[in-house]
Enzyme design. Structure first.
Site, short mmCIF file in Angstrom:
data_model
loop_
_atom_site.label_atom_id
_atom_site.label_comp_id
_atom_site.label_asym_id
_atom_site.label_seq_id
_atom_site.Cartn_x
_atom_site.Cartn_y
_atom_site.Cartn_z
N LYS A 181 -80.42 -23.67 -15.22
CA LYS A 181 -79.09 -23.15 -14.91
C LYS A 181 -78.85 -21.76 -15.49
O LYS A 181 -78.20 -20.92 -14.85
CB LYS A 181 -78.01 -24.12 -15.39
CG LYS A 181 -77.88 -24.25 -16.89
CD LYS A 181 -76.80 -25.24 -17.27
CE LYS A 181 -76.69 -25.41 -18.77
NZ LYS A 181 -76.25 -24.20 -19.45
N THR A 182 -79.35 -21.49 -16.70
CA THR A 182 -79.13 -20.17 -17.31
C THR A 182 -79.79 -19.08 -16.47
O THR A 182 -79.24 -17.99 -16.29
CB THR A 182 -79.66 -20.14 -18.75
OG1 THR A 182 -79.07 -21.22 -19.49
CG2 THR A 182 -79.30 -18.83 -19.43
N ASP B 39 -70.09 -21.18 -17.59
CA ASP B 39 -71.16 -22.13 -17.90
C ASP B 39 -70.58 -23.36 -18.60
O ASP B 39 -69.50 -23.29 -19.20
CB ASP B 39 -72.19 -21.43 -18.80
CG ASP B 39 -73.49 -22.22 -18.90
OD1 ASP B 39 -73.69 -23.15 -18.09
OD2 ASP B 39 -74.30 -21.90 -19.79
N GLU B 40 -71.31 -24.48 -18.55
CA GLU B 40 -70.94 -25.73 -19.23
C GLU B 40 -69.51 -26.14 -18.89
O GLU B 40 -68.71 -26.50 -19.75
CB GLU B 40 -71.09 -25.57 -20.76
CG GLU B 40 -72.47 -25.15 -21.23
CD GLU B 40 -73.51 -26.26 -21.13
OE1 GLU B 40 -73.19 -27.34 -20.58
OE2 GLU B 40 -74.64 -26.05 -21.58
N GLN C 149 -73.64 -34.72 -18.68
CA GLN C 149 -73.84 -34.21 -20.03
C GLN C 149 -72.52 -33.86 -20.72
O GLN C 149 -72.49 -33.07 -21.66
CB GLN C 149 -74.76 -32.99 -20.01
CG GLN C 149 -76.17 -33.30 -19.54
CD GLN C 149 -77.10 -32.12 -19.70
OE1 GLN C 149 -77.55 -31.78 -20.81
NE2 GLN C 149 -77.41 -31.47 -18.60
N ARG D 265 -83.92 -34.70 -23.69
CA ARG D 265 -84.40 -33.64 -24.59
C ARG D 265 -85.93 -33.66 -24.67
O ARG D 265 -86.54 -32.67 -25.08
CB ARG D 265 -83.87 -33.82 -26.02
CG ARG D 265 -82.37 -33.74 -26.25
CD ARG D 265 -81.71 -32.59 -25.56
NE ARG D 265 -81.23 -32.97 -24.25
CZ ARG D 265 -80.87 -32.12 -23.30
NH1 ARG D 265 -80.99 -30.83 -23.51
NH2 ARG D 265 -80.42 -32.54 -22.13
#
Length: 658
Positions: free
Chosen positions: A28-29, A210-211, A241, A588
């Site tokens: 995504k970044t 973002d987020e 998330q 993770r």
């Protein structure tokens, strides 16, 4: 690396508001930075009119660094990359006077707001923190004083609302705002002042957030007001998330977008570039049990990899021993760095026993988001006492604890003791015992002599650490000292628990006390050297802190009911959020995931049975290997493990020969 079709679609879409539903490890970044590049270089947007907003300074810096690499430093620096709070500050600096803020207003941090609240009410620290938390929640939910007064159900609620009003009035009189005001006040300003709203809607030609699943109600409203009815918005998020409800995050904000922006386009990023197949299939299955407005399923081209392994242990000590020995063995087998390993847990208090087990094997440890057990003041105090008992010439330890608890041997007295030691060519401890010290420093000399005598007496018990520990804490009245130093009963209980844990740990070690203390000192020296270089250490962190990170090898520990899911979440019907937290932990891991739990734990000195977390029963059998209690590994598995170990050792020897 070329963008995949979904990533490219998200980058090139600018005609309607866009929601990018970005799964864990889906890049995504990169999509955000590539989209900013596309806006500036292909669509000719002025970089100064492109705003990228995220939640933490770390995330903002990472994005700014990536933009500098993608666009070049000059263009990249012009893009307005910031946190929500930094953006709010920019609005207040320009228009704050409309709210009564004067130039040079202060921003109060947690310590400042605590001190302000202390001046308003007489209460212990826990009560003050609860009041501040409630005020923060009200601000995040945009609650007005009028509505709060109307909804107050009893005298306690009414008193809290009155306290909120006094708190805000005092802040204004000090020309100060708190952290939540950095969002609330700009939102109110934009909502109530059409000229300010028009200014910022013209200023921001395109906004990327973002987020987005972590936004609270106030942040959501701020974005809406900044964008207006425009189409120039991309938000990136993942409702799976969303793990910050306790601080106001609302994953439903992702769903509300479709209501507030009817032309919203949805792009799903489902290809995962991080984890292997067994890990992703297990994660997909577990999270599918939560309700979803937008369905998605992560997939990967990295192959199935190893199955997730689940193990149970008779106690927390056995669980920690397994994790530590496995890391030692695995690092040797694969030639891995210690930084490839992470131990993830639900709460910071769980780190202690894993830190101890790893340190005693000489493995460097990095504790994230909490204080290392061996750095806690009470632990350092008692270790200094023990070091001095074992070695009275240990001056740093002596200087740390000679006035803990207070013995009226302060800095001035210590300076005189040092002068006496230099004059007579004595060590500091020998000076404390010198018969003529009192004539040089006065009445404190007797206290110095008593201190030295106590240390000598305690030295007689060095062969029985438990007895020594109890004699020491009783002799210095350490419980009472901790009680005096604690801001609340809960703080005292935390400190007392650390002392008890240190006692139990020493009691469980078979090596002599002096050897253990020397080993701890060596580890401390090595870790200090490590910090000067890039840290090669096993990471210990909470599942909340692990969000956004990834590791080749992950241990998720303490997977029991009442821990994960947490008892408070079970009681408050928030198991869905705990399942998302479990999902975050699973995703993770890149190559290998080990999950552990205990059959019993010691609580308040008594053994209690534990029940395995419901989430482990939700994992699909095809993707896990569950090592049941008492099950011996098969001969084939033992042979395979031995072969792998020998191959790893041979590879290391071959490397050394070359």
């Amino acid at each position: 690396m070329k963008l995949n079709p979904e990533q490219a679609s998200a980058v090139n879409h600018i005609h309607t508001p866009l929601l990018v539903l970005a799964g864990a490890g889906s890049g995504k970044t990169r999509v955000i930075t590539e989209k900013i590049k596309y806006l500036i270089e292909a669509q000719f947007y002025d970089p100064r009119a492109v705003y990228a907003v995220t939640f933490t300074n770390k995330a903002a810096k990472e994005m700014a660094d990536r933009l500098a690499g993608t666009l070049g430093k000059e263009k990249g620096r012009k893009v307005k990359v910031s946190t929500f709070h930094t953006l709010g500050l920019s609005i207040l600096k320009k228009h704050g006077k409309l709210l009564g803020l004067r130039k040079g207003f202060s921003i109060y941090d947690q310590k400042d707001t605590f001190q302000l609240m202390e001046s308003l009410i007489e209460a212990d620290s826990d009560t003050i923190r609860l009041a501040l938390d409630r005020i923060s929640m009200w601000k995040n939910d945009m609650r007005s004083l009028v509505s709060l007064r109307e909804d107050a159900i009893d005298e306690y609620e009414q008193s809290l609302v009155e306290l909120y009003e006094r708190y805000q009035a005092q802040m204004l009189s000090y020309n100060a705002i708190d952290f939540d005001d950095l969002i609330l006040l700009p939102m109110q300003l934009l909502r109530e002042n059409i000229e300010v709203r028009s200014y910022w809607q013209k200023e921001i030609r395109y906004m990327l957030v973002d987020e987005y699943q972590d936004t609270n109600l106030c942040q959501y409203e701020l974005v809406k007001l900044l964008i207006g009815n425009g189409k120039h918005l991309t938000v990136v998020g993942d409702d799976d998330q969303s793990i910050y409800a306790w601080r106001g995050a609302r994953p439903e904000n992702l769903h509300q977008l479709k209501v507030d922006f009817p032309t919203l386009t949805l792009v799903k990023l489902e290809q995962n570039y991080r984890s292997t197949g067994h890990i992703l299939k297990a994660a997909n299955h577990v999270i599918s049990l939560n309700p979803h407005l937008y369905d998605k399923a992560l997939w990967s081209n990295l192959g199935d990899g190893e199955r997730i392994e689940i193990r149970d242990f008779k106690s927390a000590e056995a669980e920690a021993e397994y994790v530590a020995t496995t890391i030692v063995h695995d690092a040797m087998l694969h030639g891995s760095q210690y930084s490839d390993y992470a131990v993830l847990y639900r709460g910071n208090h769980q780190s202690r026993i894993f830190e101890m087990a790893l340190r005693m094997r000489g493995i460097p440890v990095k504790v994230v988001g909490g204080t290392s057990f061996f750095q806690q003041p009470e632990v350092k105090d008692l270790l200094s006492y023990l070091k001095l008992i074992m070695n009275p010439e240990d001056n740093p330890s002596l200087l740390r604890i000679i006035n803990i608890p207070k013995r009226e041997i302060g800095a001035v007295t210590l300076k005189k003791i040092t002068e006496f030691a230099t004059l007579h060519n004595l060590s500091l401890f020998e000076t404390l015992e010198h018969p003529h010290l009192s004539s040089f420093i006065g009445k404190s000399g007797q206290k110095c002599a008593m201190f030295a005598k106590m240390i000598r007496e305690l030295g007689k018990y060095e062969m029985n650490v438990e007895t020594l520990f109890d004699k020491l804490t009783n002799a210095i009245g350490y419980d009472e000292y901790l009680r005096e130093q604690s801001s609340s009963p809960k703080a005292f209980e935390r400190k007392k628990n650390s002392v008890n844990a240190l006692r139990e740990w020493f009691a469980g070690e078979s090596a002599p006390l002096g050897e253990i203390l020397s080993h701890l000192t060596l580890i401390s020296i090595l870790e200090n050297q490590n910090e000067e270089k890039e840290e090669n250490a096993v990471t210990l962190m909470t599942l909340h802190s692990a969000k956004g990170l990834e590791f080749p090898y992950v241990f998720m520990v303490g997977l029991e009911e009442d821990i994960l899911p947490h008892r408070n979440s079970i009681d408050n019907d928030m198991v869905e959020e705990e399942r998302r937290l479990f999902y975050v932990g699973v995703t993770r891991a890149r190559q290998k995931l080990d999950i552990t739990y205990c059959r019993q734990r010691k609580r308040y000195g008594e053994w209690e049975s534990c029940k395995v977390s419901r989430f482990l029963h939700e994992l699909p059998e095809d993707n896990i290997t569950w090592h049941k209690t008492g099950e011996a590994p098969s001969k084939e598995a033992m042979r395979e493990n031995t072969t792998k170990t020998l191959a790893g050792l041979q590879a290391m020897l071959d490397t050394l020969e070359r």
